[in-house]
Design a protein around this motif. Structure first.
Motif, PDB file in Angstrom:
ATOM      1  N   ALA A  99     -42.831  -2.158 -13.872  1.00 17.15           N
ATOM      2  CA  ALA A  99     -42.922  -0.697 -13.797  1.00 17.15           C
ATOM      3  C   ALA A  99     -41.827  -0.160 -12.887  1.00 17.15           C
ATOM      4  N   LYS A 100     -41.453  -0.919 -11.883  1.00 16.73           N
ATOM      5  CA  LYS A 100     -40.409  -0.497 -10.954  1.00 16.73           C
ATOM      6  C   LYS A 100     -39.085  -0.264 -11.698  1.00 16.73           C
ATOM      7  N   TRP A 124     -45.186   5.975  -2.647  1.00 17.60           N
ATOM      8  CA  TRP A 124     -44.794   4.564  -2.779  1.00 17.60           C
ATOM      9  C   TRP A 124     -43.323   4.457  -2.371  1.00 17.60           C
ATOM     10  N   ASN A 170     -48.689   9.911  -8.820  1.00 23.71           N
ATOM     11  CA  ASN A 170     -49.099   8.507  -8.788  1.00 23.71           C
ATOM     12  C   ASN A 170     -50.600   8.462  -8.507  1.00 23.71           C
ATOM     13  N   ASN A 174     -50.725   4.472  -4.528  1.00 21.92           N
ATOM     14  CA  ASN A 174     -50.308   3.539  -3.498  1.00 21.92           C
ATOM     15  C   ASN A 174     -49.495   4.395  -2.531  1.00 21.92           C
ATOM     16  N   ASP A 202     -47.119   7.808 -12.788  1.00 22.32           N
ATOM     17  CA  ASP A 202     -47.167   6.365 -12.510  1.00 22.32           C
ATOM     18  C   ASP A 202     -48.627   5.928 -12.484  1.00 22.32           C
ATOM     19  N   TYR A 205     -51.989   1.602 -11.347  1.00 23.01           N
ATOM     20  CA  TYR A 205     -53.309   1.185 -10.825  1.00 23.01           C
ATOM     21  C   TYR A 205     -54.469   1.713 -11.675  1.00 23.01           C
ATOM     22  N   SER A 236     -48.668  -5.736 -14.143  1.00 22.68           N
ATOM     23  CA  SER A 236     -48.581  -6.394 -12.833  1.00 22.68           C
ATOM     24  C   SER A 236     -49.906  -6.379 -12.086  1.00 22.68           C
ATOM     25  N   LYS A 237     -50.501  -5.198 -11.963  1.00 18.55           N
ATOM     26  CA  LYS A 237     -51.717  -5.071 -11.154  1.00 18.55           C
ATOM     27  C   LYS A 237     -52.963  -5.337 -11.992  1.00 18.55           C
ATOM     28  N   ARG A 245     -42.987  -9.692 -14.408  1.00 23.02           N
ATOM     29  CA  ARG A 245     -42.102  -8.536 -14.514  1.00 23.02           C
ATOM     30  C   ARG A 245     -42.142  -7.848 -15.890  1.00 23.02           C
TER      31      ARG A 245
HETATM   32  C1  LIG Z   1     -47.183   2.847  -7.250  1.00 21.27           C
HETATM   33  C2  LIG Z   1     -46.457   1.677  -7.800  1.00 21.27           C
HETATM   34  N1  LIG Z   1     -45.684   1.862  -8.879  1.00 21.27           N
HETATM   35  C3  LIG Z   1     -45.001   0.848  -9.421  1.00 21.27           C
HETATM   36  C4  LIG Z   1     -45.061  -0.422  -8.884  1.00 21.27           C
HETATM   37  C5  LIG Z   1     -44.218  -1.507  -9.512  1.00 21.27           C
HETATM   38  O1  LIG Z   1     -44.928  -2.366 -10.317  1.00 21.27           O
HETATM   39  P1  LIG Z   1     -44.200  -3.577 -11.046  1.00 21.27           P
HETATM   40  O2  LIG Z   1     -44.594  -4.812 -10.325  1.00 21.27           O
HETATM   41  O3  LIG Z   1     -44.721  -3.548 -12.452  1.00 21.27           O
HETATM   42  O4  LIG Z   1     -42.743  -3.335 -11.002  1.00 21.27           O
HETATM   43  C6  LIG Z   1     -45.850  -0.662  -7.764  1.00 21.27           C
HETATM   44  C7  LIG Z   1     -45.877  -2.002  -7.151  1.00 21.27           C
HETATM   45  O5  LIG Z   1     -46.166  -2.193  -5.989  1.00 21.27           O
HETATM   46  C8  LIG Z   1     -46.571   0.414  -7.201  1.00 21.27           C
HETATM   47  O6  LIG Z   1     -47.344   0.237  -6.143  1.00 21.27           O
END
Ligand SMILES: Cc1ncc(COP(=O)(O)O)c(C=O)c1O
Length: 395
Positions: A99-100, A124, A170, A174, A202, A205, A236-237, A245
């Motif tokens: 997602a990053k 974040w 978001n 986070n 985003d 979560y 990821s989560k 990834r």
């Molecule tokens: C709010 C938020 N967005 C995106 C990500 C990124 O996730 P990814 O591991 O899929 O790149 C994170 C990861 O910590 C996050 O906390």
């Protein structure tokens, strides 16, 4: 060698800095408990791992389309329909390297020099850096603790200028764990529509929500808001797949096409094997997702009660994600420190508990504790923090 201006002001991740320091202490033989983690402490479910092995054995070890495998896009589309009743075409989806990377690529294709992106605080850590790397300007709007760290429509309205291009939502958040309600999102969305501001939602979560709280996407509210929103999500989560990834973006065709073109010159494609694993993650049983959610919920409920008993800590109860974000300003003062950053450093040095200072999230009075670790360790960490406070206060 003189580095490019672009990276001169890059702030390294505070989360990673504290993790590095904790590792250093551990390597020197200290019994450190790390509550800095941004990833689930569970293994990736076995059927997903098996699917990756199978993919390798079947020869799926070659380039894939830049935007992701057609079969994976089909699974993502199915998930959007089933979970959120949102309809997307394959041309409205791009699979990225987490997602990053989806967010990074998005900002690269939508921002020109000086374009503003509204970022609610606490945020974040990567949002401001990613916006700046794309030539954009982060505009912070303070999510007040008394408003569950959420921004109001009035605040959003007053942050808008001619240069505003996008706003980031978001939820669950986070670091705060807060979730925007449908009504709150509708009110924010109305302003975005009025000013033609792109909404970056985003939702990484999404699956980690507790105590009966529900996640709603702003894109679910109306067809107009869906058109105005790019959803960011990934496995990821939800499926404990941080190292694989895989993340994705969904929304406006033109934006997705530009993102795909950019990816074709940067990553080529996300790892083929991880894409096959993600097909299994979405097409297989979701029981493990729910099991993880329940484990997090149990930890939250136990640890939250203990944390708020510690002198100087106050905490809005999180509704999702896997972080507690207490205000520790009073705790720092009671323990004799000038600020929360110093308090966090002392906690690591003396009590051997690694937590993350809120300064990196734009909230310097708070700290972030991740409960993505065993209940046993969590209870031990809370006990250490309590004892640390008692010692300092009784000096
Ligand atoms: C709010 C938020 N967005 C995106 C990500 C990124 O996730 P990814 O591991 O899929 O790149 C994170 C990861 O910590 C996050 O906390």
């Amino acid at each position: 060698m003189k580095l490019a201006k672009r990276v001169a002001s890059l702030t390294p991740s505070t989360t990673l800095a504290i993790t590095a320091k904790a590792k250093e202490l551990k390597a020197a033989g200290h019994d450190v408990i790390g509550l800095g983690a941004g990833e689930p402490d569970f293994n990736t479910p076995q059927h997903i791992i098996d699917a990756a092995v199978k993919a390798m054995n079947e020869g799926h070890t070659k380039y894939t389309p830049s935007g992701g495998l057609a079969d994976l896009k089909a699974e993502i589309i199915k998930k959007f329909k089933e979970d959120q009743n949102l309809g997307y075409e394959p041309s409205e989806i791009i699979v990225c390297v987490g997602a990053k990377h989806a967010l990074y690529t998005l900002f690269q294709v939508i921002l020109d020099e000086g374009d503003e992106v509204i970022i609610p605080t606490p945020y974040w850590v990567s949002y401001p850096e990613q916006v700046k790397l794309a030539g954009g300007v982060p505009v912070y709007v303070e999510g007040l603790e008394e408003n569950e760290f959420k921004i109001t429509p009035e605040q959003l309205q007053s942050a808008i200028t001619e240069r505003t291009k996008a706003v980031i939502i978001n939820s669950p958040s986070n670091p705060t764990g807060m979730i925007y309600t449908k009504e709150e999102l509708a009110a924010l969305g109305e302003i975005c529509l009025k000013h033609d501001i792109l909404i970056v939602s985003d939702e990484i979560y999404e699956k980690l929500v507790y105590d009966g709280h529900k996640h709603v996407s702003i894109a679910q509210i109306s067809p107009e808001l869906k058109e105005q929103t790019i959803i960011i999500n990934g496995v990821s989560k939800s499926h404990s797949m941080t190292g694989w990834r895989i993340g994705y973006a969904a929304g406006n065709k033109e934006i997705i096409r530009a993102m795909t073109d950019l990816a074709s010159h940067s990553t080529s494609n996300p790892t083929s094997i991880a894409q096959y694993a993600t097909i299994a993650a979405y097409s297989g049983s979701q029981e493990t997702v729910e099991e993880m959610r329940q484990a997090f919920e149990q930890r939250l409920n136990i640890i939250y009660e203990k944390l708020i008993q510690i002198p100087g800590f106050s905490c809005v109860k999180p509704q999702g994600a896997f972080y507690l974000f207490p205000n520790a300003k009073e705790a720092a003062a009671l323990a004799g420190y000038h600020n929360v950053d110093e308090f966090v450093a002392a906690l690591l040095e003396e009590a051997k508990v690694a937590i993350v200072p809120g300064s990196g999230f734009g909230a310097p009075d708070n700290v972030r504790l991740s409960y993505a670790t065993s209940l046993e360790l969590l209870e031990k960490a809370i006990e250490r923090i309590k004892q640390f406070m008692e010692q300092k206060m009784n000096r």
